[in-house]
Design a protein around this motif. Sequence first.
Motif, PDB file in Angstrom:
ATOM      1  N   ILE A 115       0.808  -1.211   0.000  1.00 31.38           N
ATOM      2  CA  ILE A 115       0.000   0.000   0.000  1.00 31.38           C
ATOM      3  C   ILE A 115       0.851   1.276   0.000  1.00 31.38           C
ATOM      4  O   ILE A 115       0.537   2.240  -0.686  1.00 31.38           O
ATOM      5  CB  ILE A 115      -0.938   0.039   1.243  1.00 31.38           C
ATOM      6  CG1 ILE A 115      -1.859  -1.176   1.267  1.00 31.38           C
ATOM      7  CG2 ILE A 115      -1.752   1.332   1.286  1.00 31.38           C
ATOM      8  CD1 ILE A 115      -2.820  -1.272   0.117  1.00 31.38           C
ATOM      9  N   CYS A 116       1.929   1.279   0.770  1.00 27.87           N
ATOM     10  CA  CYS A 116       2.667   2.541   0.949  1.00 27.87           C
ATOM     11  C   CYS A 116       3.675   2.814  -0.168  1.00 27.87           C
ATOM     12  O   CYS A 116       4.053   3.961  -0.397  1.00 27.87           O
ATOM     13  CB  CYS A 116       3.376   2.552   2.294  1.00 27.87           C
ATOM     14  SG  CYS A 116       4.807   1.442   2.371  1.00 27.87           S
ATOM     15  N   GLY A 117       4.120   1.772  -0.870  1.00 24.41           N
ATOM     16  CA  GLY A 117       5.045   1.961  -1.989  1.00 24.41           C
ATOM     17  C   GLY A 117       6.488   2.212  -1.589  1.00 24.41           C
ATOM     18  O   GLY A 117       7.304   2.583  -2.422  1.00 24.41           O
ATOM     19  N   SER A 118       6.825   2.003  -0.328  1.00 21.46           N
ATOM     20  CA  SER A 118       8.177   2.398   0.099  1.00 21.46           C
ATOM     21  C   SER A 118       9.238   1.329  -0.136  1.00 21.46           C
ATOM     22  O   SER A 118      10.416   1.633  -0.079  1.00 21.46           O
ATOM     23  CB  SER A 118       8.160   2.784   1.579  1.00 21.46           C
ATOM     24  OG  SER A 118       7.761   1.689   2.368  1.00 21.46           O
ATOM     25  N   ASP A 119       8.864   0.077  -0.396  1.00 27.04           N
ATOM     26  CA  ASP A 119       9.894  -0.960  -0.506  1.00 27.04           C
ATOM     27  C   ASP A 119      10.060  -1.498  -1.927  1.00 27.04           C
ATOM     28  O   ASP A 119      10.350  -2.682  -2.130  1.00 27.04           O
ATOM     29  CB  ASP A 119       9.611  -2.112   0.469  1.00 27.04           C
ATOM     30  CG  ASP A 119       8.308  -2.840   0.154  1.00 27.04           C
ATOM     31  OD1 ASP A 119       7.480  -2.276  -0.575  1.00 27.04           O
ATOM     32  OD2 ASP A 119       8.134  -3.973   0.633  1.00 27.04           O
ATOM     33  N   ALA A 120       9.922  -0.607  -2.916  1.00 25.21           N
ATOM     34  CA  ALA A 120      10.206  -1.029  -4.290  1.00 25.21           C
ATOM     35  C   ALA A 120      11.715  -1.209  -4.430  1.00 25.21           C
ATOM     36  O   ALA A 120      12.490  -0.364  -3.976  1.00 25.21           O
ATOM     37  CB  ALA A 120       9.681   0.008  -5.279  1.00 25.21           C
ATOM     38  N   ALA A 154       9.116  -5.506  -2.198  1.00 24.03           N
ATOM     39  CA  ALA A 154       9.650  -6.627  -1.407  1.00 24.03           C
ATOM     40  C   ALA A 154       8.548  -7.311  -0.597  1.00 24.03           C
ATOM     41  O   ALA A 154       8.614  -8.511  -0.332  1.00 24.03           O
ATOM     42  CB  ALA A 154      10.757  -6.121  -0.488  1.00 24.03           C
ATOM     43  N   CYS A 155       7.508  -6.548  -0.232  1.00 33.24           N
ATOM     44  CA  CYS A 155       6.440  -7.124   0.588  1.00 33.24           C
ATOM     45  C   CYS A 155       5.426  -7.920  -0.233  1.00 33.24           C
ATOM     46  O   CYS A 155       4.515  -8.523   0.320  1.00 33.24           O
ATOM     47  CB  CYS A 155       5.732  -6.031   1.384  1.00 33.24           C
ATOM     48  SG  CYS A 155       4.878  -4.829   0.358  1.00 33.24           S
ATOM     49  N   LYS A 156       5.568  -7.881  -1.568  1.00 36.78           N
ATOM     50  CA  LYS A 156       4.632  -8.635  -2.405  1.00 36.78           C
ATOM     51  C   LYS A 156       5.320  -9.784  -3.151  1.00 36.78           C
ATOM     52  O   LYS A 156       4.649 -10.586  -3.790  1.00 36.78           O
ATOM     53  CB  LYS A 156       3.976  -7.700  -3.434  1.00 36.78           C
ATOM     54  CG  LYS A 156       3.137  -6.581  -2.838  1.00 36.78           C
ATOM     55  CD  LYS A 156       1.881  -7.072  -2.188  1.00 36.78           C
ATOM     56  CE  LYS A 156       0.770  -7.287  -3.196  1.00 36.78           C
ATOM     57  NZ  LYS A 156      -0.485  -7.708  -2.547  1.00 36.78           N
TER      58      LYS A 156
HETATM   59 FE1  FES Z   1       4.450  -0.727   1.941  1.00 35.31          FE
HETATM   60 FE2  FES Z   1       5.693  -2.743   0.706  1.00 35.31          FE
HETATM   61  S1  FES Z   1       4.287  -1.345  -0.135  1.00 35.31           S
HETATM   62  S2  FES Z   1       6.076  -1.968   2.679  1.00 35.31           S
END
Ligand code: FES
Length: 246
Positions: A58-63, A73-75
């Motif tokens: 959701i937040c887009g921070s771990d691309a 990374a979280c998906k």
């Molecule tokens: Fe939020 Fe992966 S999109 S941590």
Amino acid sequence: MQVRVKIRRFNPEQDAQAHWREYTLTAEPSDRVLDLLHQVKWYRDGTLTFRRSCAHGICGSDAMTINGRNRLACKALVKDLKQPITIEPMRGFPVVKDMVVDMTGFWEKYRSVKPYLISAEPLPAKERLQSPCERERYDDTTKCILCGACTTSCPSFWANAQYLGPAAIVQAHRFLFDSRDRGAKERLDVLNASSGVWRCRTIFNCTDACPKGIRVTQAIGQVKQWLAKVRLSRRKSVSKTVLSDS
Ligand code: FES
Ligand code: SF4
Ligand code: F3S
């Protein structure tokens, strides 16, 4: 299961250049790459640096670039990835440390397209109405989480970092095609500039990389068509003026 992971490490305080470090970890097939990174950080090397927040796409921070492709990374699940799993920072942004990249330019471009509703019309008593059909025109681009995976997988951006990039164009699309917005003119110059949409060569890497499944190339194509129409109508009005003057 045992999982081999290769992480591209860079600590500006110690390293002259980036280098690979390999780790063998115990994980479940359903674990995510984010879980592997946590395992390294919490139990092997606390200096490993990466961004993450929601852990749910959701937040887009771990691309980051995982097995050569930009993903969150979280998906990304261990069972879907060939080993050794390679993890690198996204390409095209300066690396601050390990997976953390400097996204200053990315946010400047985002702001340059004025990603908010612009309208000088008087506020209605209740709300600005919109039909389901009008809402549908920009539904896809509302899903953007600003992860940067599209822009950093675009060869046109790699070749010229001045290029606005697909993420900013997706944001422009979201408002240009919103029937309530009146800010088209204000976005025109930045989209039509030499670093604007025309730098897109329809390569489709952005669409392949988008973790939200947004049809990025299609949205860019719609913005190009919109600009082409504006150019045409401007030319017509100039030639009308010339004809009426002569
Ligand atoms: Fe939020 Fe992966 S999109 S941590
Ligand atoms: Fe990320 Fe997709 Fe938005 Fe690009 S369009 S920033 S890949 S969510
Ligand atoms: Fe780049 Fe996507 Fe266009 S990869 S060239 S922005 S279609």
